[in-house]
Write a protein that holds these residues in place. Structure first.
Motif, PDB file in Angstrom:
ATOM      1  N   TYR A 255     -45.243-100.982  57.552  1.00 41.13           N
ATOM      2  CA  TYR A 255     -44.906-101.360  56.184  1.00 41.13           C
ATOM      3  C   TYR A 255     -43.937-100.378  55.535  1.00 41.13           C
ATOM      4  CZ  TYR A 255     -48.687-104.679  56.755  1.00 41.13           C
ATOM      5  OH  TYR A 255     -49.481-105.686  57.214  1.00 41.13           O
ATOM      6  N   ALA A 256     -43.790 -99.200  56.137  1.00 38.65           N
ATOM      7  CA  ALA A 256     -42.811 -98.241  55.616  1.00 38.65           C
ATOM      8  C   ALA A 256     -41.385 -98.771  55.752  1.00 38.65           C
ATOM      9  CB  ALA A 256     -42.946 -96.910  56.342  1.00 38.65           C
ATOM     10  N   TRP A 257     -41.202 -99.757  56.648  1.00 40.03           N
ATOM     11  CA  TRP A 257     -39.864-100.343  56.851  1.00 40.03           C
ATOM     12  C   TRP A 257     -39.496-101.357  55.772  1.00 40.03           C
ATOM     13  CZ3 TRP A 257     -36.646 -98.425  60.474  1.00 40.03           C
ATOM     14  CH2 TRP A 257     -37.208 -97.645  61.484  1.00 40.03           C
ATOM     15  N   LEU A 258     -40.414-101.685  54.881  1.00 37.15           N
ATOM     16  CA  LEU A 258     -40.128-102.685  53.851  1.00 37.15           C
ATOM     17  C   LEU A 258     -39.286-102.121  52.714  1.00 37.15           C
ATOM     18  CD1 LEU A 258     -43.586-104.478  53.618  1.00 37.15           C
ATOM     19  CD2 LEU A 258     -41.524-105.316  54.721  1.00 37.15           C
ATOM     20  N   GLY A 259     -39.109-100.795  52.688  1.00 32.63           N
ATOM     21  CA  GLY A 259     -38.310-100.186  51.631  1.00 32.63           C
ATOM     22  C   GLY A 259     -36.834-100.469  51.811  1.00 32.63           C
ATOM     23  N   GLY A 260     -36.097-100.447  50.702  1.00 27.90           N
ATOM     24  CA  GLY A 260     -34.646-100.665  50.751  1.00 27.90           C
ATOM     25  C   GLY A 260     -33.946 -99.714  49.795  1.00 27.90           C
ATOM     26  N   THR A 261     -32.627 -99.608  49.894  1.00 30.20           N
ATOM     27  CA  THR A 261     -31.860 -98.747  48.998  1.00 30.20           C
ATOM     28  C   THR A 261     -30.694 -99.540  48.423  1.00 30.20           C
ATOM     29  OG1 THR A 261     -30.589 -97.962  50.902  1.00 30.20           O
ATOM     30  CG2 THR A 261     -32.435 -96.601  50.184  1.00 30.20           C
ATOM     31  N   ALA A 262     -30.076 -98.992  47.366  1.00 33.90           N
ATOM     32  CA  ALA A 262     -28.969 -99.671  46.697  1.00 33.90           C
ATOM     33  C   ALA A 262     -27.753 -98.762  46.648  1.00 33.90           C
ATOM     34  CB  ALA A 262     -29.384-100.049  45.276  1.00 33.90           C
ATOM     35  N   PHE A 263     -26.563 -99.362  46.639  1.00 34.58           N
ATOM     36  CA  PHE A 263     -25.325 -98.581  46.621  1.00 34.58           C
ATOM     37  C   PHE A 263     -24.371 -99.165  45.586  1.00 34.58           C
ATOM     38  CE2 PHE A 263     -27.127 -98.335  50.835  1.00 34.58           C
ATOM     39  CZ  PHE A 263     -27.157 -96.974  51.042  1.00 34.58           C
ATOM     40  N   TYR A 264     -23.518 -98.302  45.044  1.00 35.77           N
ATOM     41  CA  TYR A 264     -22.533 -98.735  44.068  1.00 35.77           C
ATOM     42  C   TYR A 264     -21.180 -98.152  44.458  1.00 35.77           C
ATOM     43  CZ  TYR A 264     -26.754 -99.774  41.467  1.00 35.77           C
ATOM     44  OH  TYR A 264     -27.977-100.272  41.106  1.00 35.77           O
ATOM     45  N   GLY A 265     -20.106 -98.614  43.788  1.00 38.07           N
ATOM     46  CA  GLY A 265     -18.764 -98.112  44.076  1.00 38.07           C
ATOM     47  C   GLY A 265     -18.562 -96.750  43.443  1.00 38.07           C
ATOM     48  N   PRO A 266     -18.144 -96.721  42.146  1.00 38.05           N
ATOM     49  CA  PRO A 266     -18.042 -95.429  41.469  1.00 38.05           C
ATOM     50  C   PRO A 266     -19.414 -94.757  41.409  1.00 38.05           C
ATOM     51  CG  PRO A 266     -16.942 -97.170  40.233  1.00 38.05           C
ATOM     52  CD  PRO A 266     -17.720 -97.839  41.307  1.00 38.05           C
ATOM     53  N   GLY A 267     -19.483 -93.524  41.891  1.00 36.24           N
ATOM     54  CA  GLY A 267     -20.776 -92.842  41.912  1.00 36.24           C
ATOM     55  C   GLY A 267     -21.612 -93.179  43.125  1.00 36.24           C
ATOM     56  N   GLY A 268     -21.047 -93.939  44.077  1.00 34.99           N
ATOM     57  CA  GLY A 268     -21.789 -94.325  45.274  1.00 34.99           C
ATOM     58  C   GLY A 268     -21.672 -93.275  46.370  1.00 34.99           C
ATOM     59  N   ILE A 269     -22.073 -93.650  47.577  1.00 32.70           N
ATOM     60  CA  ILE A 269     -22.144 -92.684  48.679  1.00 32.70           C
ATOM     61  C   ILE A 269     -20.762 -92.190  49.109  1.00 32.70           C
ATOM     62  CG2 ILE A 269     -22.083 -94.408  50.544  1.00 32.70           C
ATOM     63  CD1 ILE A 269     -24.280 -92.673  51.928  1.00 32.70           C
ATOM     64  N   ALA A 270     -19.725 -92.962  48.864  1.00 32.46           N
ATOM     65  CA  ALA A 270     -18.374 -92.550  49.262  1.00 32.46           C
ATOM     66  C   ALA A 270     -17.587 -91.949  48.099  1.00 32.46           C
ATOM     67  CB  ALA A 270     -17.618 -93.741  49.845  1.00 32.46           C
ATOM     68  N   ASP A 271     -18.299 -91.595  47.035  1.00 35.31           N
ATOM     69  CA  ASP A 271     -17.664 -91.008  45.845  1.00 35.31           C
ATOM     70  C   ASP A 271     -18.319 -89.651  45.591  1.00 35.31           C
ATOM     71  OD1 ASP A 271     -16.407 -90.467  43.498  1.00 35.31           O
ATOM     72  OD2 ASP A 271     -17.214 -92.150  42.371  1.00 35.31           O
ATOM     73  N   PHE A 272     -17.536 -88.568  45.688  1.00 35.54           N
ATOM     74  CA  PHE A 272     -18.112 -87.224  45.566  1.00 35.54           C
ATOM     75  C   PHE A 272     -18.223 -86.833  44.098  1.00 35.54           C
ATOM     76  CE2 PHE A 272     -17.915 -82.543  45.625  1.00 35.54           C
ATOM     77  CZ  PHE A 272     -19.019 -82.303  46.427  1.00 35.54           C
ATOM     78  N   ARG A 273     -19.347 -87.212  43.517  1.00 35.88           N
ATOM     79  CA  ARG A 273     -19.673 -86.781  42.164  1.00 35.88           C
ATOM     80  C   ARG A 273     -21.190 -86.650  42.060  1.00 35.88           C
ATOM     81  NH1 ARG A 273     -17.757 -91.202  38.037  1.00 35.88           N
ATOM     82  NH2 ARG A 273     -16.095 -91.642  39.516  1.00 35.88           N
ATOM     83  N   LEU A 274     -21.686 -86.290  40.887  1.00 32.05           N
ATOM     84  CA  LEU A 274     -23.105 -85.968  40.751  1.00 32.05           C
ATOM     85  C   LEU A 274     -24.022 -87.177  40.830  1.00 32.05           C
ATOM     86  CD1 LEU A 274     -22.916 -83.428  37.769  1.00 32.05           C
ATOM     87  CD2 LEU A 274     -22.592 -82.999  40.206  1.00 32.05           C
ATOM     88  N   ASP A 275     -23.499 -88.370  40.546  1.00 33.55           N
ATOM     89  CA  ASP A 275     -24.347 -89.553  40.377  1.00 33.55           C
ATOM     90  C   ASP A 275     -25.215 -89.862  41.596  1.00 33.55           C
ATOM     91  OD1 ASP A 275     -21.861 -89.625  38.771  1.00 33.55           O
ATOM     92  OD2 ASP A 275     -22.760 -91.410  37.884  1.00 33.55           O
ATOM     93  N   PHE A 276     -24.575 -89.917  42.771  1.00 39.36           N
ATOM     94  CA  PHE A 276     -25.318 -90.331  43.963  1.00 39.36           C
ATOM     95  C   PHE A 276     -26.348 -89.283  44.367  1.00 39.36           C
ATOM     96  CE2 PHE A 276     -26.048 -91.011  48.487  1.00 39.36           C
ATOM     97  CZ  PHE A 276     -26.298 -92.384  48.503  1.00 39.36           C
TER      98      PHE A 276
END
Length: 302
Positions: A179-200
């Protein structure tokens, strides 16, 4: 989630007296049935892929699968960053500023040493937003080189730590690895994983903090309350404004517990133990940031 959907439909049926309105009942039942069915199918699909194993074999299998998923994620992330992101100039002003701070810190550490750079940073150059992310990037550059890909790898490390914490927390809550596999994550553009700022980074650290609070059984365990405080401390130093969210949430929860203690005397001892752990956790989170806030007071209020 399946049981919650069923309960919600039952309560809605009672409040709207749907037994007297069969057509409306049929229409409203569809979305709730869909929720129930989707979660049933997800858990059922997990049963199909997971063979019957003893406890130690099951644990090793899930750890191996999780490690494989992390490696696959990093391969996809690295391919995407090198193909779509790193060759171009950084979009958005914030990202450019944090990258520049990281490069400067790295060069200053190389030229003057880590301790002198930290002293200069604390006394003269503290940002009003936070300083941990550029500092972490400056240190990572010693391992993987000073580049934008290396800086974005730091985002992936934050995501990795969040996913591990989330995975383990779900395992503890449900009692089953699958059941640990039922978790999910979310991503956004600005402030997302490919944006180097504090948000992510702050988003991932907030997730880690909340997972550790849940793991502590809402501050019942002192050990895990202090570990969650360590995650909260890193979050505050990464993004100073996060202190408002964290201490605001703790104050609200503390108020609810104290009211509950007055209403329910039988549980006072358990509640007071939680209250002590919350105060201890908040104190542990506040000491070090208070020092940095003092040195950054002109930047913050200016």
């Amino acid at each position: 989630a399946s049981r919650t959907a069923e309960w919600m439909f039952q309560e809605l049926s009672k409040s709207l007296d749907l037994n007297q309105k069969p057509i409306l009942k049929k229409v409203l039942k569809k979305p709730f049935s869909g929720i129930k069915k989707s979660f049933w199918l997800r858990s059922k699909s997990l049963n199909l892929f997971m063979p019957a194993l003893d406890r130690s074999q099951s644990r090793l299998l899930h750890i191996a699968l999780f490690a494989f998923a992390i490696i696959l994620q990093y391969c996809l992330f690295h391919t995407y960053v090198t193909r779509e992101i790193s060759w171009g100039f950084p979009l958005y002003h914030d990202q450019s500023a944090y990258l520049m701070d990281s490069y400067k810190m790295h060069e200053n550490i190389l030229n003057h040493g880590f301790l002198r750079e930290m002293k200069d940073l604390i006394l003269h150059r503290l940002s009003p937003q936070g300083f941990m992310l550029p500092l972490e990037a400056a240190l990572i550059f010693f391992v993987s080189g000073a580049s934008r890909v290396s800086a974005l790898n730091l985002n992936f490390i934050h995501l990795l730590l969040f996913q591990i914490t989330f995975f383990i927390t779900l395992k503890k809550m449900t009692g089953h690895w699958k059941y640990a596999w039922l978790g999910g994550t979310a991503f956004y553009g600005p402030g997302g994983i490919a944006d180097f700022r504090l948000d992510f980074a702050a988003w991932c650290l907030m997730g880690i903090y909340l997972c550790l609070v849940v793991y502590s059984n809402a501050f019942q365990s002192r050990k895990w309350s202090l570990i969650s405080a360590a995650a909260g401390l890193v979050l505050i130093l990464t993004r100073f404004i996060s202190s408002v969210y964290l201490f605001g949430i703790l104050f609200l929860y503390l108020s609810i517990l104290l009211i509950h203690a007055l209403i329910n005397p039988a549980r006072r001892k358990e509640i007071y133990d939680r209250v002590k752990n919350i105060i201890l956790s908040a104190f542990a989170m506040a000491i070090l940031p208070a020092i940095f806030f003092w040195f950054a007071r002109k930047a913050i209020y200016g």
